[in-house]
Design a protein around this motif. Structure first.
Motif, PDB file in Angstrom:
ATOM      1  N   LEU A  48      61.230 -12.137  37.645  1.00  0.00           N
ATOM      2  CA  LEU A  48      61.684 -11.016  36.963  1.00  0.00           C
ATOM      3  C   LEU A  48      61.716  -9.858  37.734  1.00  0.00           C
ATOM      4  N   PRO A  49      62.903  -9.037  37.744  1.00  0.00           N
ATOM      5  CA  PRO A  49      62.926  -7.976  38.388  1.00  0.00           C
ATOM      6  C   PRO A  49      62.010  -6.659  37.851  1.00  0.00           C
ATOM      7  N   VAL A  50      61.293  -5.989  38.607  1.00  0.00           N
ATOM      8  CA  VAL A  50      60.351  -5.078  38.063  1.00  0.00           C
ATOM      9  C   VAL A  50      60.969  -3.534  38.060  1.00  0.00           C
ATOM     10  N   LEU A  51      60.837  -2.661  36.879  1.00  0.00           N
ATOM     11  CA  LEU A  51      60.973  -1.453  36.945  1.00  0.00           C
ATOM     12  C   LEU A  51      59.775  -0.731  36.966  1.00  0.00           C
ATOM     13  N   GLU A  52      59.437   0.015  38.063  1.00  0.00           N
ATOM     14  CA  GLU A  52      57.978   0.769  38.148  1.00  0.00           C
ATOM     15  C   GLU A  52      58.010   2.022  37.514  1.00  0.00           C
ATOM     16  N   ASP A  53      57.485   2.184  36.323  1.00  0.00           N
ATOM     17  CA  ASP A  53      57.197   3.622  35.638  1.00  0.00           C
ATOM     18  C   ASP A  53      56.109   4.069  36.353  1.00  0.00           C
ATOM     19  N   ALA A  54      56.500   5.050  37.235  1.00  0.00           N
ATOM     20  CA  ALA A  54      55.334   5.811  37.865  1.00  0.00           C
ATOM     21  C   ALA A  54      55.426   7.359  37.444  1.00  0.00           C
ATOM     22  N   ALA A  55      55.922   7.629  36.293  1.00  0.00           N
ATOM     23  CA  ALA A  55      56.180   8.940  35.926  1.00  0.00           C
ATOM     24  C   ALA A  55      55.156   9.816  35.766  1.00  0.00           C
ATOM     25  N   GLU A  56      53.852   9.034  35.482  1.00  0.00           N
ATOM     26  CA  GLU A  56      52.530   9.917  35.372  1.00  0.00           C
ATOM     27  C   GLU A  56      51.779   9.810  36.680  1.00  0.00           C
ATOM     28  N   ALA A  57      52.237   9.149  37.982  1.00  0.00           N
ATOM     29  CA  ALA A  57      51.681   8.500  38.898  1.00  0.00           C
ATOM     30  C   ALA A  57      51.856   9.000  40.367  1.00  0.00           C
ATOM     31  N   LEU A  58      52.776  10.157  40.264  1.00  0.00           N
ATOM     32  CA  LEU A  58      53.167  10.408  41.735  1.00  0.00           C
ATOM     33  C   LEU A  58      51.847  11.220  42.366  1.00  0.00           C
ATOM     34  N   GLY A  59      51.948  10.463  43.747  1.00  0.00           N
ATOM     35  CA  GLY A  59      50.563  10.824  44.436  1.00  0.00           C
ATOM     36  C   GLY A  59      49.523   9.622  44.480  1.00  0.00           C
ATOM     37  N   SER A  60      49.603   8.799  43.514  1.00  0.00           N
ATOM     38  CA  SER A  60      48.908   7.708  43.396  1.00  0.00           C
ATOM     39  C   SER A  60      49.067   6.731  44.566  1.00  0.00           C
ATOM     40  N   GLN A  61      48.015   5.898  44.814  1.00  0.00           N
ATOM     41  CA  GLN A  61      48.320   4.772  45.724  1.00  0.00           C
ATOM     42  C   GLN A  61      47.708   3.493  45.257  1.00  0.00           C
ATOM     43  N   TRP A  62      48.202   2.660  45.952  1.00  0.00           N
ATOM     44  CA  TRP A  62      48.026   1.003  45.668  1.00  0.00           C
ATOM     45  C   TRP A  62      47.938   0.538  47.289  1.00  0.00           C
ATOM     46  N   GLN A  63      46.681  -0.011  47.633  1.00  0.00           N
ATOM     47  CA  GLN A  63      46.373  -0.464  49.026  1.00  0.00           C
ATOM     48  C   GLN A  63      46.929   0.456  50.111  1.00  0.00           C
ATOM     49  N   HIS A  64      46.785   1.966  49.728  1.00  0.00           N
ATOM     50  CA  HIS A  64      47.212   3.007  50.642  1.00  0.00           C
ATOM     51  C   HIS A  64      48.751   2.965  50.802  1.00  0.00           C
ATOM     52  N   GLN A  65      49.369   2.653  50.019  1.00  0.00           N
ATOM     53  CA  GLN A  65      50.826   2.758  49.774  1.00  0.00           C
ATOM     54  C   GLN A  65      51.179   3.750  48.560  1.00  0.00           C
ATOM     55  N   PRO A  66      51.847   4.598  48.493  1.00  0.00           N
ATOM     56  CA  PRO A  66      52.357   5.498  47.148  1.00  0.00           C
ATOM     57  C   PRO A  66      52.796   4.559  46.212  1.00  0.00           C
ATOM     58  N   LEU A  67      52.391   4.807  44.962  1.00  0.00           N
ATOM     59  CA  LEU A  67      53.334   4.160  43.727  1.00  0.00           C
ATOM     60  C   LEU A  67      54.596   4.545  43.808  1.00  0.00           C
ATOM     61  N   GLY A  68      55.406   3.657  43.084  1.00  0.00           N
ATOM     62  CA  GLY A  68      56.836   4.118  42.917  1.00  0.00           C
ATOM     63  C   GLY A  68      57.726   3.177  43.829  1.00  0.00           C
ATOM     64  N   GLY A  69      57.025   2.531  44.805  1.00  0.00           N
ATOM     65  CA  GLY A  69      57.857   1.530  45.808  1.00  0.00           C
ATOM     66  C   GLY A  69      57.665   0.423  45.676  1.00  0.00           C
ATOM     67  N   PHE A  70      56.806  -0.206  44.495  1.00  0.00           N
ATOM     68  CA  PHE A  70      56.562  -1.726  44.525  1.00  0.00           C
ATOM     69  C   PHE A  70      57.393  -2.402  43.495  1.00  0.00           C
ATOM     70  N   GLY A  71      58.429  -1.663  42.836  1.00  0.00           N
ATOM     71  CA  GLY A  71      59.413  -2.364  42.162  1.00  0.00           C
ATOM     72  C   GLY A  71      60.648  -2.316  42.736  1.00  0.00           C
TER      73      GLY A  71
END
Length: 383
Positions: free
Chosen positions: A155-178
């Motif tokens: 399943l291709p992922v569209l990552e909705d980080a509209a509210e999450a600019l500056g948040s991180q997962w495993q020290h990587q910024p959100l928005g680039g995981f999909g």
């Protein structure tokens, strides 16, 4: 008393430099140096190579779904506990949202319910076209489990980080995981262009396709020729100038939002029947704490701890008498009349959160005086 707003814009002096330059150089259309620079700034902040700045986060969601091939008759998996724009963009494509419940720790997509939804749709012969993953209130979702499910079921992922600019997962910024990620720069977000959004991706072809669709899908010809439907979605160079100034402030804005969250957590700790939540972040994650949220009579208080008969609405109304804006948590989309016929998997968790939750003022320009006013009003409402 001045009114305390929920999450107002917070501009500095940086923005004026870019705006003045755009006006002096007559770059006011949806093209120009500020637009190119804003996209480069977003790429640098998120750690992705391609960005297309757009008129809104909703426009970014719409284009993102189109890039993933979503069209009429398709189904897209989506959390029920999110802002309506997430699901509206699915309907723009002629597709149907398939709603999935939250889990109680992060309030984001529940991996167990997600698996249930995927397997059930497959049994019905309706493989979802994509997964729309939301990071609610800036809190990172359970990406390890959710991305593993997306890979398992292709399943291709569209990552909705509209509210999450500056948040991180495993020290990587959100928005680039999909395969595609989106951000919002609406006036209430952690950074703003007054109105605006962005689409990011690692795929150059997808970025070029997004830019093509966002500029009315003009064919390469010396006249206006169009072979497919396009959209007027490109951000103006003026608003991109505001964005450039705002991007310089991102680390400070995240720091301040987190400070405000921690202030509330400390100073509201003794109030009866109220807890700042979600209180903890998953290991390896960092939330920008876009909005501080609270729950009334949460589960952790139900074993002998003090309770309250107040409801989110009575608290909200009392805060209004003190000129303080607050807001209920997002009403689950499966409870909205607009989506009453859409499939839903689970629902108890997000319905309970909506029934007991409230968003508190969280603007980065708030000082101690405003914070103490909010805390005092909450004490009054709960006493």
């Amino acid at each position: 008393m001045d009114r305390i707003y929920l999450s107002p814009p917070h501009l500095g002096r940086h923005e004026l430099n870019y705006l003045h330059k755009a006006i002096e150089d007559n770059w006011v259309a949806p093209v120009g140096p500020n637009l190119d620079g804003f996209e480069a700034d977003i790429c640098a902040a998120v750690g992705v190579p391609y960005c297309v700045a757009l008129t809104s986060g909703t426009a970014a969601l719409h284009l993102g779904l189109l890039l993933l091939g979503v069209g009429p008759g398709d189904e897209v998996l989506c959390p029920s506990f999110t802002f309506v724009a997430s699901a509206n963009a699915i309907t723009y494509c002629g597709a149907t949202p398939v709603f999935v419940d939250s889990e109680a720790e992060t309030w984001n997509l529940c991996p167990q319910r997600l698996r249930e939804a995927i397997e059930d749709r497959l049994r019905l012969g309706k493989k979802p076209k994509a997964l729309l993953l939301v990071h609610l209130y800036g809190m990172p979702a359970r990406l390890t489990e959710i991305l593993a499910l997306a890979q398992e079921f292709d399943l291709p992922v569209l990552e909705d980080a509209a509210e999450a600019l500056g948040s991180q997962w495993q020290h990587q910024p959100l928005g680039g995981f999909g395969r595609v990620g989106v951000f919002s720069f609406n006036g209430n977000k952690i950074l703003t262009t007054s109105g605006g959004g962005a689409l990011v991706t690692y795929d150059r072809a997808l970025a070029e396709r997004a830019r093509f669709l966002a500029t009315q899908a003009k064919d390469p010809a010396p006249y206006y020729q169009h072979s497919q439907v396009g959209y007027n979605y490109r951000l103006s160079n003026l608003l991109a100038g505001i964005g450039r100034g705002q991007m310089e402030l991102l680390p400070d804005r995240v720091k301040r939002r987190r400070e405000i969250f921690n202030w509330y957590k400390e100073h509201l700790a003794g109030l009866p029947g109220l807890a700042v939540a979600p209180a903890t972040e998953l290991p390896g994650s960092l939330s920008n704490r876009w909005l501080t949220t609270v729950l009334l009579n949460p589960a952790e208080l139900q074993d002998g701890a003090s309770q309250t008969t107040a409801t989110p609405e009575t608290v909200r109304q009392h805060l209004e008498t003190r000129r303080i804006e607050s807001r209920p948590l997002w009403k689950p989309l499966h409870l909205q009349p607009l989506f009453s016929s859409a499939p839903m998997y689970g629902g108890a968790v997000c319905e309970d959160l909506f029934a007991r939750g409230l968003c508190l003022p969280s603007g980065t320009a708030m000082g101690d005086e405003e914070l103490h006013r909010v805390a005092k009003a909450l004490r009054e409402a709960l006493s």
